[in-house]
Design an enzyme around this catalytic site. Sequence first.
Site, short mmCIF file in Angstrom:
data_model
loop_
_atom_site.label_atom_id
_atom_site.label_comp_id
_atom_site.label_asym_id
_atom_site.label_seq_id
_atom_site.Cartn_x
_atom_site.Cartn_y
_atom_site.Cartn_z
N TYR A 307 0.85 -1.19 0.00
CA TYR A 307 0.00 0.00 0.00
C TYR A 307 0.88 1.24 0.00
O TYR A 307 1.81 1.36 0.79
CB TYR A 307 -0.90 -0.04 1.23
CG TYR A 307 -1.82 1.15 1.42
CD1 TYR A 307 -2.30 1.89 0.34
CD2 TYR A 307 -2.23 1.53 2.69
CE1 TYR A 307 -3.15 2.97 0.52
CE2 TYR A 307 -3.08 2.61 2.89
CZ TYR A 307 -3.54 3.32 1.81
OH TYR A 307 -4.38 4.40 1.99
N CYS A 308 0.60 2.17 -0.91
CA CYS A 308 1.30 3.46 -0.99
C CYS A 308 2.80 3.20 -1.18
O CYS A 308 3.19 2.42 -2.03
CB CYS A 308 0.97 4.29 0.24
SG CYS A 308 1.59 6.00 0.17
N LEU A 309 3.67 3.82 -0.38
CA LEU A 309 5.10 3.61 -0.56
C LEU A 309 5.51 2.18 -0.22
O LEU A 309 6.54 1.70 -0.69
CB LEU A 309 5.89 4.59 0.30
CG LEU A 309 6.04 6.00 -0.30
CD1 LEU A 309 6.70 6.93 0.70
CD2 LEU A 309 6.84 5.96 -1.59
#
Length: 579
Positions: A307-309
Site C-alpha cells: 500500500y502506498c510507498l
Amino acid sequence: MPVPSPHSPDPLDLPLKLWLARVAHGVSPSSLALAYADWFNHALASPSHQARLSASALRKWLAWLAYARHAWHGDCPLCVAPAGNDKRFDPPEWGRPPFSILAQGFLLQEQWWQEAMTGVQGVSAHHQDVAAFATRQWLDMWSPSNFVASNPQVLAETWRRGGMNLAEGAANWARDAMAVLSDGPPRGVEDFVPGRATALTPGKVVFRNSLVELIQYEPATPKVWAEPVLVVPSWIMKFYILDLTPGDSLVEYLVSQGHTVFMVSWRNPGSADRELGMDDYLQLGVMEAIAAVRRAVPGARVHAAGYCLGGTLLAIGAALLGGRRDNPLASVSLLAAQTDFHEPGELGLFIDESQIAFLESVMAEHGYLDGRQMAGAFQLINSKDLVWSKLVHEYLMGAQSPMTAMRAWNADATRLPARMHSEYLRRLYLHNDLAEGRYTAQGQAVRLDAIDLPMFVVATQRDHVSPWRSVYKVLGAVRSPVTMALASGGHNVGIVSPPGGPMADPQASFRLASHGVGQAPADPDAWLRATAARRGSWWPAWSKWLAGHSGARVKPPALRPLLDGGAPVAAPGTYVLQK
C-alpha cells in the site's frame, strides 16, 4: 557502519535553517522565492500577457457589476461557477445578496489570479505550478466564507445562539492551540488505541527484527487458500488503517474469505536510526518478511500486496526477485502505489532540490522527519477540506467534529529516518530513477520489466498522494498480466472501502479490467473510457482474484512461535504502539 549521507547539511547552516523551518512550517522559502522570481521576471517581459490580464480584469469587473445590480431583483445568472470540488458556497444562504455578490467577486478574483499565474512563456512548469499553488493558498485565506461578517451561515448561527457559537469556537481554538504548543494529540484519540478500539483482528506477532514486526492473523474459516497474503503498508503510516475497526478492516475481510494474512508493522524510528536507508527498509521490511512468511507456511508461495510507498518498495523487491526459478512470490498487488513519479500530482510541488535540501537541514537536528511535518504538506494540498472547513465548522460555528477511527489513525504520526527520507525523495520523486531504469538496490540494478508475475493494481480517482494516472503507468512497465481497478474515493477512503460496516459508502464504485502482457492501453484516459463503472467495493473483486491465483484450500497453518526468546506477542504487537 553506515556511510554518512552525501547530502548532510553543513553544521554552520543549521541554526538559521532550523529557524526558517519553524517559521515557514517546513516549506522552503527559497523554493517559493525562486518560483515567484521566475514567474515575475517572465511576466514583466511579456506585454502580451499583461494585456490579456488587463482585458480579463475589465471583463470580470463589468460582469461582476452587472451581476451585483441584477442580483437584488431576483434570479440572475452567475458570473462564474465554483470548481467541482469547491463546496464553500453551495449552501442556499450563499445564493442571496449581498453574500452571493461577495462570493461571485471572490471567485472571479480567484479565476483572474489563476490566469495570471499560468501561461507565461518561459516559466518552468514546476515554478509555474508552485507559484500558482501558493497563490491559491493565499487567496483561500481571504475567502468570505472564513469571516464572521461575510458568512451568512455563521451570522445566522450567531444570531440564533446569541454569540455562544463564537465563544465555543474560541474554546475549541484554545484547546487545539494548547495541543499544538504542547505537542500533544488531538482530543478524542485516546478512544481509538490500537488493540482496544482499532486493530482488533486476532493474531500474533510471529517475527520481529530491528525494523518490523510481522503479524500472522488467526484463520476464520475451516480451510484456507494454500497461498498466504503478505501486506506491506507504507512506513509513513501505522499499518492499522488496513485493520481499522470491525466491519471496516481489510484484514478482517480477507481472513473471512479464507485467506491467511500476514501484516508488516513498522517500528517508529528515532534519532539513532538516522542512517537507515532505502536498502535497509527493503531488506528488513520486505525480504525478511517474505522469508518469515515462507517459514510460517512451508512450501507455499506468497501473494504480496503493498500500500502506498509500501507498494513501491514491494515492486522494487519483486523486480529483484523477478525471473528466478525459486521466486517466492505468487503474485503482486499494488494498492495506490506509484512506480513512476514523473507526474506525482500536487505532492510534487514540494519536491525540488531546494525543498529537499531544506528538509535535510530540518532532519539534521534529530535525525528524522516527524510525521506531523509531512501531514502539513498533505493538509496544504487539500486545504479547503482539511484547514478552512475546520476553521468555519469548529471556530466560527462552534461545533465539535467527533473523533473517528480514521481521524485518530491520521493523527497517529510516524517518524522517517533522515537518510531514507532523503533517498526516496531524491531517487524516486526528484530523479524518477525507478521508472527510468537507474535505480539500484542491494548492489543490483532494478528493472520493473523483470516482474512477470500476475498483478492486481488499485488506484483511486481522487488521490492527491498517488494520482491514479501515475499509478496506471506500471501497466506499461512490467511484463505481467495485470488486472487494473480504479476505485472511487481518495488515497485512504478509496482503499478502505468495505462492502459493509460503518464506513461502507453507498455511493462507492470501481472500474475493473484485465489485460494480458503488454495489452493494456498506453493512455489511462483511453482505459477509463473503455471500462464501465460498477457499484460497490473493490474488495470482493480482489479477494476473488487472489483465490483465482491460488491452489486448493487446505488446513490453516499454525501460528508458530518464530520469535527468538519467547512466545509470540498478541496482535497488534508492540511497534504500532510506539510514539
